[in-house]
Design a protein around this motif. Structure first.
Motif, PDB file in Angstrom:
ATOM      1  N   ARG A   1     -65.055  -4.995  17.311  1.00 60.70           N
ATOM      2  CA  ARG A   1     -65.451  -4.778  15.928  1.00 60.70           C
ATOM      3  C   ARG A   1     -64.258  -4.347  15.058  1.00 60.70           C
ATOM      4  O   ARG A   1     -64.429  -4.035  13.904  1.00 60.70           O
ATOM      5  CB  ARG A   1     -66.565  -3.719  15.905  1.00 60.70           C
ATOM      6  N   ARG A   2     -63.061  -4.343  15.602  1.00 63.15           N
ATOM      7  CA  ARG A   2     -61.965  -3.696  14.899  1.00 63.15           C
ATOM      8  C   ARG A   2     -61.628  -4.303  13.546  1.00 63.15           C
ATOM      9  O   ARG A   2     -61.106  -3.630  12.678  1.00 63.15           O
ATOM     10  CB  ARG A   2     -60.718  -3.602  15.777  1.00 63.15           C
ATOM     11  N   SER A   3     -61.985  -5.566  13.335  1.00 62.27           N
ATOM     12  CA  SER A   3     -61.596  -6.179  12.072  1.00 62.27           C
ATOM     13  C   SER A   3     -62.263  -5.505  10.876  1.00 62.27           C
ATOM     14  O   SER A   3     -61.719  -5.497   9.789  1.00 62.27           O
ATOM     15  CB  SER A   3     -61.928  -7.666  12.088  1.00 62.27           C
ATOM     16  N   ASN A   4     -63.467  -4.927  11.071  1.00 65.56           N
ATOM     17  CA  ASN A   4     -64.129  -4.400   9.882  1.00 65.56           C
ATOM     18  C   ASN A   4     -64.445  -2.904   9.954  1.00 65.56           C
ATOM     19  O   ASN A   4     -65.345  -2.427   9.316  1.00 65.56           O
ATOM     20  CB  ASN A   4     -65.404  -5.195   9.576  1.00 65.56           C
TER      21      ASN A   4
ATOM     22  N   ARG B   1     -59.215   2.684  10.840  1.00 69.67           N
ATOM     23  CA  ARG B   1     -57.802   2.436  10.598  1.00 69.67           C
ATOM     24  C   ARG B   1     -57.034   2.302  11.895  1.00 69.67           C
ATOM     25  O   ARG B   1     -56.326   1.358  12.114  1.00 69.67           O
ATOM     26  CB  ARG B   1     -57.238   3.597   9.777  1.00 69.67           C
TER      27      ARG B   1
ATOM     28  N   TRP C   1     -57.259   2.422  16.089  1.00 74.93           N
ATOM     29  CA  TRP C   1     -58.096   2.388  17.277  1.00 74.93           C
ATOM     30  C   TRP C   1     -57.227   2.754  18.471  1.00 74.93           C
ATOM     31  O   TRP C   1     -56.187   2.124  18.704  1.00 74.93           O
ATOM     32  CB  TRP C   1     -58.673   0.999  17.500  1.00 74.93           C
TER      33      TRP C   1
ATOM     34  N   ARG D   1     -55.938  -5.094  22.213  1.00 76.45           N
ATOM     35  CA  ARG D   1     -56.266  -5.147  20.784  1.00 76.45           C
ATOM     36  C   ARG D   1     -56.225  -3.776  20.110  1.00 76.45           C
ATOM     37  O   ARG D   1     -56.378  -3.671  18.900  1.00 76.45           O
ATOM     38  CB  ARG D   1     -57.648  -5.778  20.586  1.00 76.45           C
ATOM     39  N   TYR D   2     -56.069  -2.748  20.923  1.00 76.12           N
ATOM     40  CA  TYR D   2     -55.996  -1.392  20.328  1.00 76.12           C
ATOM     41  C   TYR D   2     -54.624  -1.166  19.691  1.00 76.12           C
ATOM     42  O   TYR D   2     -53.658  -1.890  19.981  1.00 76.12           O
ATOM     43  CB  TYR D   2     -56.252  -0.328  21.413  1.00 76.12           C
ATOM     44  N   ASP D   3     -54.548  -0.143  18.840  1.00 72.09           N
ATOM     45  CA  ASP D   3     -53.252   0.217  18.249  1.00 72.09           C
ATOM     46  C   ASP D   3     -52.402   0.996  19.227  1.00 72.09           C
ATOM     47  O   ASP D   3     -51.173   1.007  19.107  1.00 72.09           O
ATOM     48  CB  ASP D   3     -53.466   1.073  16.990  1.00 72.09           C
TER      49      ASP D   3
END
Ligand code: UDP
Length: 413
Positions: A134-137, A140, A142, A167-169
């Protein structure tokens, strides 16, 4: 509904001193009002829930809007994630395509109605790792916080999780040995215990004695204790084997105390195995504790002579710091984060087998002065390295670091 106590950083000043308190306040003020959302899979049982229960209110006290949410899962999902957990720790597990589908399906179900509210979202362990889809929406930053020793995973699960984790920061591991080759920044943050929690605070001798009495223990004879969920990776059968060897020379007693966790479906089976193995020995006390037995656990540890954490795999093992804080010598399996806490010959002993554990228990039972020295060293080691306040500071530093990507030094003025 999660029950979160109220905590105040000020109350920690007598333990860590005013400078450490000021440092935390300065860091928190640089971060400002921030929604910091934590997500895991259980509110009770196990170390992650234990830490979050104390970390969330302390973050709130320093002005961070910290929250804690749970994902939902059924028995099939938690069977899958327990197999994931074991495999990531290196235990051979058969992982079928159907199991991966169950993980994906439960992730989808959670994504349907999950409310992402954080500016920074900290996802704990593999169970909720898929929420990153769900990170796209939302959110800030993750961060995936891994509490497991994934340095030598059994093939299959890590490869499956990697596309999610990538996909995490950033990722956070409990010690440098646990890190994996990843294209995202990695931070090392050791877990911690709260010295003011019921689990760890000082107790009157009368309460310790009445707790020992309640469970039929004789305070005049040595007590060897392991506090753990009934989990094969905690090696409860190895603990019983070690006790049986020691018992030939010392009239001691054994406590194996622990409860379950809703996200650990193996507990009951392992508990039954341990009961069988103890063979009705009246000096083996297998205590199945309900959740929130913190004062009793505290008392059982304080009433013990030696604490074991004979894990064959371990993430960190909060129980080790909990015991060292009470100035108890700890004999631990030489695995995972136990190696950070048990400094061999200084705060306890690291062992590799039931025989090794038995030898060290025997040595300690014969030498109360050595027990005191190791216990005192252990207390100082935990005070220096594994208290909640240090952990809080590390989380603030991670947030600051992510606010300043690519900068090796962040100036606070
Ligand atoms: N614990 C508890 N009740 C039990 C067994 C364990 O409250 O019946 C606590 C224990 O004191 C520690 C945490 O749960 O605070 C376990 O954390 P640890 O890191 O040792 O192991 P995990 O269960 O997370 O693998």
């Amino acid at each position: 509904m999660l029950t979160i106590p109220t905590l105040s950083l000020r109350d920690y000043e007598p333990i860590i001193g005013p400078d450490a308190i000021d440092e935390i306040r300065v860091l928190a003020s640089r971060i400002g009002k921030r929604r910091f959302q934590n997500v895991n899979s259980t509110s009770v049982g196990g170390g992650v829930a234990e830490i979050l229960t104390r970390m969330i209110p302390l973050l709130q006290d320093v002005g961070i809007d910290a929250t804690w949410d749970l994902i939902k899962g059924d028995q099939a999902f938690f069977n899958v994630t327990k197999a994931f957990h074991n495999a990531l720790h290196g235990k051979p597990e058969v992982i079928t395509p159907e199991m991966l589908d169950i993980y994906r399906h439960t992730t989808e179900l959670n994504l349907r109605d999950f409310n992402f509210t954080g500016d920074t979202i900290l996802i704990h362990d593999p169970q909720p790792a898929g929420l990153i889809l769900r990170r796209s929406n939302a959110g800030r930053h993750w961060i995936w916080r891994c509490h497991i020793d994934i340095s030598a995973p059994y093939p299959g699960v890590w490869e499956f999780l990697l596309p999610y984790v990538s996909r995490y920061d950033a990722a956070i591991f409990s010690m440098p040995d646990f890190s994996r080759p990843l294209d995202i920044p990695q931070f090392m943050v050791a877990p911690s215990i709260d010295p003011l929690a019921d689990k760890n605070k000082e107790l009157p001798d009368s309460f310790i004695h009445s707790t020992l009495e309640k469970y039929g223990l004789d305070p005049e004879r040595p007590i060897i204790t392991q506090i753990s969920r009934f989990d094969r990776l905690k090696d409860p059968l190895g603990v019983v084997a070690a006790y049986k060897l020691v018992r030939r020379r010392f009239p001691c007693q054994l406590i194996l105390a622990g409860g379950g966790a809703p996200d650990d479906p193996e507990g009951e089976q392992v508990y039954q195995e341990v009961l069988r193995e103890s063979g009705g020995d009246p000096d083996i006390h297998i205590i199945n504790l309900p959740p929130f037995s913190d004062l009793e656990i505290n008392a059982l540890v304080r009433g013990s002579t030696v604490i074991l954490q004979k894990s064959i795999r371990e993430g960190f093992g909060l129980t080790v710091s909990e015991a060292l804080w009470k100035r108890k010598p700890v004999i631990g399996g030489a695995v995972g984060g136990i190696r950070l806490q048990v400094v061999n010959n200084i705060t306890g002993f690291l062992v590799h087998s039931p025989e090794g554990a038995a030898r060290r228990i025997t040595q300690l039972l014969a030498d109360p002065a050595l027990c005191r020295t190791l216990g005192e060293n252990g207390y100082l080691h935990v005070k220096q390295n594994f208290l909640l306040t240090r952990h809080l500071k590390d989380y603030l530093l991670v947030m600051l670091a992510l606010d300043h990507p690519g900068q090796d030094i962040v100036y606070l003025d």
